[in-house]
Design a protein around this motif. Structure first.
Motif, PDB file in Angstrom:
ATOM      1  N   TYR A  91       0.629  -1.177   0.354  1.00  0.00           N
ATOM      2  CA  TYR A  91      -0.098  -0.087  -0.470  1.00  0.00           C
ATOM      3  C   TYR A  91       0.876   1.409   0.242  1.00  0.00           C
ATOM      4  CZ  TYR A  91      -4.340  -2.929   1.333  1.00  0.00           C
ATOM      5  OH  TYR A  91      -5.219  -3.318   1.237  1.00  0.00           O
ATOM      6  N   ARG A  92       0.273   2.533  -0.423  1.00  0.00           N
ATOM      7  CA  ARG A  92       1.008   3.627  -0.575  1.00  0.00           C
ATOM      8  C   ARG A  92      -0.091   5.162  -0.076  1.00  0.00           C
ATOM      9  NH1 ARG A  92       1.906   5.788  -6.499  1.00  0.00           N
ATOM     10  NH2 ARG A  92      -0.390   6.174  -6.299  1.00  0.00           N
ATOM     11  N   GLN A  93       0.270   5.445   0.901  1.00  0.00           N
ATOM     12  CA  GLN A  93       0.197   6.134   1.767  1.00  0.00           C
ATOM     13  C   GLN A  93       1.009   7.772   1.524  1.00  0.00           C
ATOM     14  OE1 GLN A  93      -0.209   5.303   6.151  1.00  0.00           O
ATOM     15  NE2 GLN A  93      -1.993   6.702   5.919  1.00  0.00           N
ATOM     16  N   TYR A  94      -0.051   9.185   1.294  1.00  0.00           N
ATOM     17  CA  TYR A  94       0.321   9.594   1.452  1.00  0.00           C
ATOM     18  C   TYR A  94       0.251  10.611   2.387  1.00  0.00           C
ATOM     19  CZ  TYR A  94       1.037   9.145  -3.933  1.00  0.00           C
ATOM     20  OH  TYR A  94       2.255   9.189  -5.045  1.00  0.00           O
ATOM     21  N   SER A  95       1.487  11.553   3.143  1.00  0.00           N
ATOM     22  CA  SER A  95       0.767  11.934   4.078  1.00  0.00           C
ATOM     23  C   SER A  95      -0.051  12.875   4.647  1.00  0.00           C
ATOM     24  CB  SER A  95       1.915  13.117   4.257  1.00  0.00           C
ATOM     25  OG  SER A  95       1.368  14.104   5.726  1.00  0.00           O
ATOM     26  N   GLY A  96      -1.092  12.482   5.318  1.00  0.00           N
ATOM     27  CA  GLY A  96      -2.627  12.772   5.832  1.00  0.00           C
ATOM     28  C   GLY A  96      -3.468  12.284   4.579  1.00  0.00           C
ATOM     29  N   LYS A  97      -3.030  11.293   3.805  1.00  0.00           N
ATOM     30  CA  LYS A  97      -4.158  10.665   3.093  1.00  0.00           C
ATOM     31  C   LYS A  97      -4.694   9.062   3.987  1.00  0.00           C
ATOM     32  CE  LYS A  97      -5.208  14.071   0.062  1.00  0.00           C
ATOM     33  NZ  LYS A  97      -6.221  14.520   0.427  1.00  0.00           N
ATOM     34  N   SER A  98      -5.249   8.084   3.463  1.00  0.00           N
ATOM     35  CA  SER A  98      -5.470   6.354   3.635  1.00  0.00           C
ATOM     36  C   SER A  98      -5.035   5.717   2.742  1.00  0.00           C
ATOM     37  CB  SER A  98      -6.785   6.196   3.653  1.00  0.00           C
ATOM     38  OG  SER A  98      -7.561   6.992   2.500  1.00  0.00           O
ATOM     39  N   PRO A  99      -4.479   4.848   2.592  1.00  0.00           N
ATOM     40  CA  PRO A  99      -3.363   3.759   2.181  1.00  0.00           C
ATOM     41  C   PRO A  99      -4.479   3.226   1.485  1.00  0.00           C
ATOM     42  CG  PRO A  99      -3.677   3.789   4.466  1.00  0.00           C
ATOM     43  CD  PRO A  99      -4.272   4.258   4.611  1.00  0.00           C
ATOM     44  N   GLU A 100      -3.687   3.150   0.202  1.00  0.00           N
ATOM     45  CA  GLU A 100      -4.647   2.726  -1.197  1.00  0.00           C
ATOM     46  C   GLU A 100      -3.542   1.304  -1.178  1.00  0.00           C
ATOM     47  OE1 GLU A 100      -3.896   5.702  -4.628  1.00  0.00           O
ATOM     48  OE2 GLU A 100      -2.574   6.814  -3.569  1.00  0.00           O
ATOM     49  N   LEU A 101      -4.386   1.042  -2.109  1.00  0.00           N
ATOM     50  CA  LEU A 101      -3.328  -0.687  -2.955  1.00  0.00           C
ATOM     51  C   LEU A 101      -2.873   0.058  -3.978  1.00  0.00           C
ATOM     52  CD1 LEU A 101      -3.192  -4.059  -2.488  1.00  0.00           C
ATOM     53  CD2 LEU A 101      -4.780  -3.760  -4.083  1.00  0.00           C
ATOM     54  N   ILE A 102      -1.513  -0.491  -3.825  1.00  0.00           N
ATOM     55  CA  ILE A 102      -0.535  -1.049  -5.068  1.00  0.00           C
ATOM     56  C   ILE A 102      -0.926  -1.866  -5.917  1.00  0.00           C
ATOM     57  CG2 ILE A 102       1.922  -0.282  -6.414  1.00  0.00           C
ATOM     58  CD1 ILE A 102       2.406   1.878  -3.487  1.00  0.00           C
ATOM     59  N   MET A 103      -0.086  -3.240  -5.470  1.00  0.00           N
ATOM     60  CA  MET A 103      -0.370  -4.577  -6.033  1.00  0.00           C
ATOM     61  C   MET A 103      -0.036  -5.847  -4.908  1.00  0.00           C
ATOM     62  SD  MET A 103       2.982  -4.720  -7.827  1.00  0.00           S
ATOM     63  CE  MET A 103       2.983  -5.875  -9.155  1.00  0.00           C
TER      64      MET A 103
ATOM     65  N   SER B 188       7.435   9.767  -3.965  1.00  0.00           N
ATOM     66  CA  SER B 188       7.082  10.240  -1.828  1.00  0.00           C
ATOM     67  C   SER B 188       6.338   9.700  -1.862  1.00  0.00           C
ATOM     68  CB  SER B 188       8.129  11.474  -2.551  1.00  0.00           C
ATOM     69  OG  SER B 188       8.986  12.005  -3.038  1.00  0.00           O
ATOM     70  N   ALA B 189       6.531   8.752  -0.758  1.00  0.00           N
ATOM     71  CA  ALA B 189       5.163   9.315   0.323  1.00  0.00           C
ATOM     72  C   ALA B 189       5.911   7.696   1.565  1.00  0.00           C
ATOM     73  CB  ALA B 189       4.594   7.908  -0.680  1.00  0.00           C
ATOM     74  N   THR B 190       4.605   7.147   2.476  1.00  0.00           N
ATOM     75  CA  THR B 190       5.395   5.914   2.947  1.00  0.00           C
ATOM     76  C   THR B 190       4.480   4.377   2.902  1.00  0.00           C
ATOM     77  OG1 THR B 190       5.451   7.429   4.800  1.00  0.00           O
ATOM     78  CG2 THR B 190       5.379   4.824   5.386  1.00  0.00           C
ATOM     79  N   TYR B 191       5.575   3.786   2.239  1.00  0.00           N
ATOM     80  CA  TYR B 191       4.653   2.218   1.831  1.00  0.00           C
ATOM     81  C   TYR B 191       4.822   1.712   2.595  1.00  0.00           C
ATOM     82  CZ  TYR B 191       5.376   4.841  -2.937  1.00  0.00           C
ATOM     83  OH  TYR B 191       5.485   5.195  -4.049  1.00  0.00           O
ATOM     84  N   LEU B 192       3.815   0.641   2.690  1.00  0.00           N
ATOM     85  CA  LEU B 192       3.168  -0.109   4.020  1.00  0.00           C
ATOM     86  C   LEU B 192       3.320  -1.574   3.138  1.00  0.00           C
ATOM     87  CD1 LEU B 192       0.543   2.074   5.229  1.00  0.00           C
ATOM     88  CD2 LEU B 192       2.059   1.892   6.410  1.00  0.00           C
ATOM     89  N   CYS B 193       3.871  -2.849   3.484  1.00  0.00           N
ATOM     90  CA  CYS B 193       3.687  -4.044   3.520  1.00  0.00           C
ATOM     91  C   CYS B 193       3.062  -4.429   4.477  1.00  0.00           C
ATOM     92  CB  CYS B 193       4.828  -4.480   3.645  1.00  0.00           C
ATOM     93  SG  CYS B 193       5.555  -6.520   3.547  1.00  0.00           S
ATOM     94  N   ALA B 194       2.002  -5.325   3.746  1.00  0.00           N
ATOM     95  CA  ALA B 194       1.537  -6.332   4.736  1.00  0.00           C
ATOM     96  C   ALA B 194       1.155  -7.916   3.782  1.00  0.00           C
ATOM     97  CB  ALA B 194      -0.322  -5.433   4.966  1.00  0.00           C
ATOM     98  N   GLY B 195       0.373  -8.579   5.051  1.00  0.00           N
ATOM     99  CA  GLY B 195       0.596 -10.288   5.197  1.00  0.00           C
ATOM    100  C   GLY B 195      -1.134 -10.307   5.513  1.00  0.00           C
ATOM    101  N   ASN B 196      -0.829 -11.432   5.045  1.00  0.00           N
ATOM    102  CA  ASN B 196      -2.498 -11.944   5.436  1.00  0.00           C
ATOM    103  C   ASN B 196      -2.021 -13.359   6.348  1.00  0.00           C
ATOM    104  OD1 ASN B 196      -2.088 -14.161   3.663  1.00  0.00           O
ATOM    105  ND2 ASN B 196      -4.241 -14.630   4.002  1.00  0.00           N
ATOM    106  N   ASN B 197      -2.799 -13.780   7.594  1.00  0.00           N
ATOM    107  CA  ASN B 197      -2.736 -14.886   8.593  1.00  0.00           C
ATOM    108  C   ASN B 197      -4.187 -15.984   8.356  1.00  0.00           C
ATOM    109  OD1 ASN B 197      -4.865 -13.355  10.099  1.00  0.00           O
ATOM    110  ND2 ASN B 197      -3.913 -13.035  11.336  1.00  0.00           N
ATOM    111  N   ALA B 198      -3.980 -16.784   9.237  1.00  0.00           N
ATOM    112  CA  ALA B 198      -4.992 -18.349   8.836  1.00  0.00           C
ATOM    113  C   ALA B 198      -6.711 -17.214   9.038  1.00  0.00           C
ATOM    114  CB  ALA B 198      -4.506 -18.987   9.791  1.00  0.00           C
ATOM    115  N   GLY B 199      -6.167 -16.256  10.053  1.00  0.00           N
ATOM    116  CA  GLY B 199      -7.674 -15.802  10.251  1.00  0.00           C
ATOM    117  C   GLY B 199      -8.008 -14.515   8.577  1.00  0.00           C
TER     118      GLY B 199
END
Lengths: 110, 115
Positions: A36-48, A84-95
């Protein structure tokens, strides 16, 4: 230890260069990973997202997954100042819940 | 299609007051998530609903926090009484859970300041 780890940065790259963002995870049961990409003051948006070992390309973005090493990366080719932004990595779990890393701040300098 | 809709976008309240945040998920999505984001702790999952049923609320920090999802198109997150350390951005997100690639989509967030 967090389940998903990222270097907080900032990662600074010149315009036009390749930006490489990395992420490691501890839950071997995680099957899908998201950037996810998150610009300052905005919500995370999915990249891929990616769920198979190897590379997945979408335009200037390439996600890489190595399940044996529990490593996910995002490459941004021809980096632009607008990346230029903050890039968030996320993984899913069993739930099927997503656990996010702390994010890496990317700065692309003109 | 409308995305995830949250309200209020911004709220400033005094310590001890009740705060209610609202969320309308994307139509057709079967899962809803409440996240809290702060500089210190990043993006934390508070609670997760699937088909309107709370599945995991282990991230809810204290009994002062409660969340409900009375139907598929509405959820609330309530803080009572609020404290200054609750100041954060609260994101609601929704998803259609599938066997793989359950992408979640975020609302624009509710920016809460407790003074």
């Amino acid at each position: 230890q967090k389940e998903v780890e990222q270097n907080s940065g900032p990662l600074s790259v010149p315009e036009g260069a390749i930006a490489s963002l990395n992420c490691t995870y501890s839950d071997r049961g995680s099957q899908s990973f998201f950037w996810y990409r998150q610009y300052s003051g905005k919500s995370p948006e999915l990249i891929m997202f990616i769920y198979s070992n190897g590379d997945k390309e979408d335009g200037r973005f390439t996600a890489q997954l190595n399940k044996a090493s529990q490593y996910v990366s995002l490459l941004i080719r021809d980096s632009q100042p607008s990346d230029s932004a903050t890039y968030l990595c996320a993984g899913n779990n069993a739930g099927n819940m997503l656990t996010f890393g702390g994010g890496t701040r990317l700065m692309v300098k003109p | 299609d409308a995305g995830v809709i949250q309200s209020p976008r911004h709220e400033v309240t005094e310590m001890g007051q009740e705060v209610t945040l609202r969320c309308k998920p994307i139509s057709g999505h079967n899962s809803l998530f409440w996240y809290r984001q702060t500089m210190m702790r990043g993006l934390e999952l508070l609670i997760y609903f699937n088909n309107n049923v709370p599945i995991d609320d282990s991230g809810m920090p204290e009994d002062r926090f409660s969340a409900k999802m009375p139907n598929a198109s509405f959820s609330t997150l309530k803080i009572q009484p609020s404290e200054p350390r609750d100041s954060a951005v609260y994101f609601c997100a929704s998803s259609l859970i599938r066997t793989s690639g359950n992408t979640i989509y975020f609302g624009e967030g509710s920016w809460l300041t407790v003074v």
